[in-house]
Design a protein around this motif. Sequence first.
Motif, PDB file in Angstrom:
ATOM      1  N   THR A 105       0.825  -1.197   0.000  1.00  0.00           N
ATOM      2  CA  THR A 105       0.000   0.000   0.000  1.00  0.00           C
ATOM      3  C   THR A 105       0.869   1.261   0.000  1.00  0.00           C
ATOM      4  OG1 THR A 105      -0.167  -0.241   2.388  1.00  0.00           O
ATOM      5  CG2 THR A 105      -2.005  -1.054   1.092  1.00  0.00           C
ATOM      6  N   GLY A 106       1.938   1.226   0.758  1.00  0.00           N
ATOM      7  CA  GLY A 106       2.840   2.373   0.812  1.00  0.00           C
ATOM      8  C   GLY A 106       3.411   2.688  -0.557  1.00  0.00           C
ATOM      9  N   GLY A 107       3.788   1.658  -1.289  1.00  0.00           N
ATOM     10  CA  GLY A 107       4.354   1.842  -2.620  1.00  0.00           C
ATOM     11  C   GLY A 107       3.362   2.514  -3.561  1.00  0.00           C
ATOM     12  N   VAL A 108       2.128   2.010  -3.551  1.00  0.00           N
ATOM     13  CA  VAL A 108       1.101   2.561  -4.440  1.00  0.00           C
ATOM     14  C   VAL A 108       0.769   3.991  -4.022  1.00  0.00           C
ATOM     15  CG1 VAL A 108      -1.282   2.321  -5.245  1.00  0.00           C
ATOM     16  CG2 VAL A 108       0.147   0.290  -4.954  1.00  0.00           C
ATOM     17  N   ALA A 109       0.638   4.220  -2.717  1.00  0.00           N
ATOM     18  CA  ALA A 109       0.291   5.555  -2.214  1.00  0.00           C
ATOM     19  C   ALA A 109       1.350   6.570  -2.635  1.00  0.00           C
ATOM     20  CB  ALA A 109       0.154   5.513  -0.691  1.00  0.00           C
ATOM     21  N   ALA A 110       2.608   6.229  -2.410  1.00  0.00           N
ATOM     22  CA  ALA A 110       3.684   7.157  -2.753  1.00  0.00           C
ATOM     23  C   ALA A 110       3.715   7.393  -4.262  1.00  0.00           C
ATOM     24  CB  ALA A 110       5.020   6.596  -2.258  1.00  0.00           C
ATOM     25  N   ALA A 111       3.508   6.326  -5.024  1.00  0.00           N
ATOM     26  CA  ALA A 111       3.554   6.448  -6.485  1.00  0.00           C
ATOM     27  C   ALA A 111       2.450   7.359  -7.003  1.00  0.00           C
ATOM     28  CB  ALA A 111       3.451   5.061  -7.126  1.00  0.00           C
ATOM     29  N   THR A 112       1.211   7.144  -6.522  1.00  0.00           N
ATOM     30  CA  THR A 112       0.096   7.944  -7.042  1.00  0.00           C
ATOM     31  C   THR A 112       0.206   9.403  -6.588  1.00  0.00           C
ATOM     32  OG1 THR A 112      -1.215   7.119  -5.188  1.00  0.00           O
ATOM     33  CG2 THR A 112      -1.578   6.077  -7.325  1.00  0.00           C
ATOM     34  N   THR A 113       0.633   9.599  -5.348  1.00  0.00           N
ATOM     35  CA  THR A 113       0.784  10.969  -4.852  1.00  0.00           C
ATOM     36  C   THR A 113       1.810  11.730  -5.681  1.00  0.00           C
ATOM     37  OG1 THR A 113       0.379  10.079  -2.655  1.00  0.00           O
ATOM     38  CG2 THR A 113       1.171  12.342  -2.767  1.00  0.00           C
ATOM     39  N   LEU A 114       2.957  11.068  -5.834  1.00  0.00           N
ATOM     40  CA  LEU A 114       4.044  11.694  -6.585  1.00  0.00           C
ATOM     41  C   LEU A 114       3.620  11.935  -8.033  1.00  0.00           C
ATOM     42  CD1 LEU A 114       6.837  12.320  -5.453  1.00  0.00           C
ATOM     43  CD2 LEU A 114       7.704  10.303  -6.633  1.00  0.00           C
ATOM     44  N   ALA A 115       2.929  10.953  -8.622  1.00  0.00           N
ATOM     45  CA  ALA A 115       2.511  11.047 -10.021  1.00  0.00           C
ATOM     46  C   ALA A 115       1.537  12.202 -10.212  1.00  0.00           C
ATOM     47  CB  ALA A 115       1.874   9.733 -10.461  1.00  0.00           C
ATOM     48  N   SER A 116       0.589  12.361  -9.265  1.00  0.00           N
ATOM     49  CA  SER A 116      -0.386  13.443  -9.421  1.00  0.00           C
ATOM     50  C   SER A 116       0.293  14.798  -9.255  1.00  0.00           C
ATOM     51  CB  SER A 116      -1.531  13.281  -8.412  1.00  0.00           C
ATOM     52  OG  SER A 116      -1.028  13.234  -7.101  1.00  0.00           O
ATOM     53  N   TYR A 117       1.258  14.885  -8.354  1.00  0.00           N
ATOM     54  CA  TYR A 117       1.941  16.156  -8.135  1.00  0.00           C
ATOM     55  C   TYR A 117       2.733  16.564  -9.372  1.00  0.00           C
ATOM     56  CZ  TYR A 117       4.757  19.793  -5.962  1.00  0.00           C
ATOM     57  OH  TYR A 117       5.360  20.974  -5.663  1.00  0.00           O
ATOM     58  N   PHE A 118       3.458  15.614  -9.930  1.00  0.00           N
ATOM     59  CA  PHE A 118       4.308  15.932 -11.078  1.00  0.00           C
ATOM     60  C   PHE A 118       3.611  15.691 -12.416  1.00  0.00           C
ATOM     61  CE2 PHE A 118       7.586  15.398  -7.808  1.00  0.00           C
ATOM     62  CZ  PHE A 118       8.346  16.524  -8.042  1.00  0.00           C
ATOM     63  N   LYS A 119       2.322  15.404 -12.352  1.00  0.00           N
ATOM     64  CA  LYS A 119       1.519  15.156 -13.558  1.00  0.00           C
ATOM     65  C   LYS A 119       2.157  14.068 -14.450  1.00  0.00           C
ATOM     66  CE  LYS A 119      -1.127  19.125 -13.095  1.00  0.00           C
ATOM     67  NZ  LYS A 119      -0.887  19.102 -11.646  1.00  0.00           N
ATOM     68  N   VAL A 120       2.583  13.004 -13.805  1.00  0.00           N
ATOM     69  CA  VAL A 120       3.099  11.850 -14.552  1.00  0.00           C
ATOM     70  C   VAL A 120       1.950  10.862 -14.687  1.00  0.00           C
ATOM     71  CG1 VAL A 120       4.723   9.926 -14.538  1.00  0.00           C
ATOM     72  CG2 VAL A 120       5.418  12.131 -13.611  1.00  0.00           C
ATOM     73  N   GLU A 121       1.806  10.290 -15.881  1.00  0.00           N
ATOM     74  CA  GLU A 121       0.709   9.352 -16.065  1.00  0.00           C
ATOM     75  C   GLU A 121       1.173   7.915 -15.778  1.00  0.00           C
ATOM     76  OE1 GLU A 121      -2.287   8.273 -19.618  1.00  0.00           O
ATOM     77  OE2 GLU A 121      -1.518  10.337 -19.607  1.00  0.00           O
ATOM     78  N   ILE A 122       0.405   7.211 -14.960  1.00  0.00           N
ATOM     79  CA  ILE A 122       0.686   5.785 -14.763  1.00  0.00           C
ATOM     80  C   ILE A 122      -0.235   5.046 -15.718  1.00  0.00           C
ATOM     81  CG2 ILE A 122       0.589   3.844 -13.165  1.00  0.00           C
ATOM     82  CD1 ILE A 122       0.981   5.822 -10.886  1.00  0.00           C
ATOM     83  N   ASN A 123       0.324   4.511 -16.794  1.00  0.00           N
ATOM     84  CA  ASN A 123      -0.592   3.925 -17.774  1.00  0.00           C
ATOM     85  C   ASN A 123      -0.808   2.439 -17.558  1.00  0.00           C
ATOM     86  OD1 ASN A 123       1.571   2.639 -18.919  1.00  0.00           O
ATOM     87  ND2 ASN A 123       1.953   4.285 -20.388  1.00  0.00           N
ATOM     88  N   GLU A 124      -1.799   1.960 -18.281  1.00  0.00           N
ATOM     89  CA  GLU A 124      -2.258   0.595 -18.090  1.00  0.00           C
ATOM     90  C   GLU A 124      -1.192  -0.443 -18.432  1.00  0.00           C
ATOM     91  OE1 GLU A 124      -5.903  -1.289 -19.981  1.00  0.00           O
ATOM     92  OE2 GLU A 124      -6.716   0.484 -18.969  1.00  0.00           O
ATOM     93  N   ASP A 125      -0.321  -0.094 -19.379  1.00  0.00           N
ATOM     94  CA  ASP A 125       0.733  -1.041 -19.781  1.00  0.00           C
ATOM     95  C   ASP A 125       1.536  -1.496 -18.582  1.00  0.00           C
ATOM     96  OD1 ASP A 125      -0.165  -0.333 -22.206  1.00  0.00           O
ATOM     97  OD2 ASP A 125       1.617   0.834 -22.791  1.00  0.00           O
ATOM     98  N   LEU A 126       1.751  -0.538 -17.691  1.00  0.00           N
ATOM     99  CA  LEU A 126       2.558  -0.808 -16.518  1.00  0.00           C
ATOM    100  C   LEU A 126       1.841  -1.786 -15.594  1.00  0.00           C
ATOM    101  CD1 LEU A 126       5.248   0.246 -15.600  1.00  0.00           C
ATOM    102  CD2 LEU A 126       4.057   2.024 -14.312  1.00  0.00           C
ATOM    103  N   LEU A 127       0.530  -1.649 -15.537  1.00  0.00           N
ATOM    104  CA  LEU A 127      -0.236  -2.489 -14.611  1.00  0.00           C
ATOM    105  C   LEU A 127      -0.451  -3.895 -15.156  1.00  0.00           C
ATOM    106  CD1 LEU A 127      -2.952   0.051 -13.376  1.00  0.00           C
ATOM    107  CD2 LEU A 127      -0.719  -0.461 -12.392  1.00  0.00           C
TER     108      LEU A 127
END
Lengths: 268, 264
Positions: free
Chosen positions: B94-116
């Motif tokens: 959960t920590g990994g996902v939380a940090a990733a999404t927070t950071l991504a939204s701040y820096f406007k980085v897209e986490i795309n489906e390919d990664l998932l």
Amino acid sequence: MTPTGTTEKEIVLEAKDLGYNYRKNDPILKSVSLAVERGDFFGIIGTNGSGKTTLLKLLTGIYAPTSGEVRLFGEDPRHSKKRSKVGYVSQRATTFDRSFPATVLEVVLMGRVAQAGLLRRLTNRDRAKALTALKEVELGHLANRKIGELSTGQQQRVVIARALAGDPELIIFDEPTVGVDVNAEASFFALLKRLNTEKNITIVVVTHDMDIIGHQVNKLMCLHCSISTHGTPKQFFEGEALHMATRGDIKLIPHHEDRGHHDHGHDH
Amino acid sequence: MDTTINQILIPLIAGLAIAVVAPTIGMFTVLRRYALVADSLAHVVLLGVVIGSVVGFLPGIFPYIVAVLAAILVEYLREIRRVPGESALAMLLTGGVAAATTLASYFKVEINEDLLFGALEKVAVSDMLMILGIGTAVVVCLLLFWKELVYSSFDDEAARAQGLPVRAINMLLMIVTALTVTAAIRVVGVLLTGALTVIPVMSAIQLNQGFRTTAFYAICISVVSVGAGLLLALTANLSPGGAVVMSAFACFFAIVGVRKVLKA
């Protein structure tokens, strides 16, 4: 076997004034001393929560003592190469996951791992040693069976064979009779006696089961015991009560502490 | 012509390499009752990917660094018994996902489906080579410490009492797991990487064999699952992670079913 002096036997495992606490000022063990001589069948008895497991971890060098010291074959076990000369039969021997994918022989071969050393493959010689050890506990015919298919008593013998495969000078048992039925228990202790007398392997058994250990060991140490008896401690150690309690000619080593033995009340 | 063959061959080779490595690791993580470790580490890789995008310099290296650091941290927490193993993994995930999404939204980085879920058409030759290199290194590591890994998986207390470096062995296992899942994410995606360390091993255990044989069967089952899954994904244009894991489950239920019939 190493030749021993004529007057004094070699001490294989020794604890001097050992103490351990998990938290500050809350010791689980205080000033425990013991000396196991070569050829001893040494019993350590204590109730649940008396620090048996902690003591074992100190004796085998898994934990570092808070105070005092441990000598295994004269060395600090935490840095000693001689730990591979110790066979260890944990409670896990009879409580592991039944579906664990290993054959009986594979389990016994684990006893050769420490001897072989890191980065060395197990050889045919290790395999032969493992098979010999398995025959020693009369289970040679089950070498290729799955470990989980055996009875608890047989599994325990397999784990003893694992200890034997490493050519041990000392075998330490942690609560060996947990989960083993009464018949298997009797033959288990007979096997230990045989290893002790015929192969001259020093044996240390840690248990809460006074009844079992009483007629097997030649030395008994009590951890956190409070012994209730009539008369003075001196009378107790010389008298009938101890003989009755232990059913044999054994030497009782009280573990002195604040809560140590005290004399009052009813008979033991 | 060449491109089509490459489009099939490159992800297939990469996938099969992972198919060999993942269950080899899984033999040890599953038997130590630590089956979720690969999944948890895979989620931390998300954070590594986001950090990589933000930094922009050598983005491919960050997922590996973050995953390995997380593996070391979680193993350390477990060893000092601050946090029970299972909870440590839940926190990691959960920590990994939380940090990733927070950071991504701040820096406007897209986490795309390919990664998932993985994207075969995006597996480059360089990815394939990376997977082959890491895979080889991981397998060599596991083989070097095989007997110690087996012993400590079965009875870590006895292994410690006999002076084996169980701590170091555990740490090694965590690190190679982190490296493997990070490499595998290109092919099967964050959400499903862990499945390859668990399902083929559980299938092989059903066959009731010794350790070596079970490991061998687990690898075979995994290779079949990945091969079938990827070919299915390529031909029917399915999500590769999903197709691979569904194939693995098909193998599992086939084995359980056949054993039931044989026993009856």
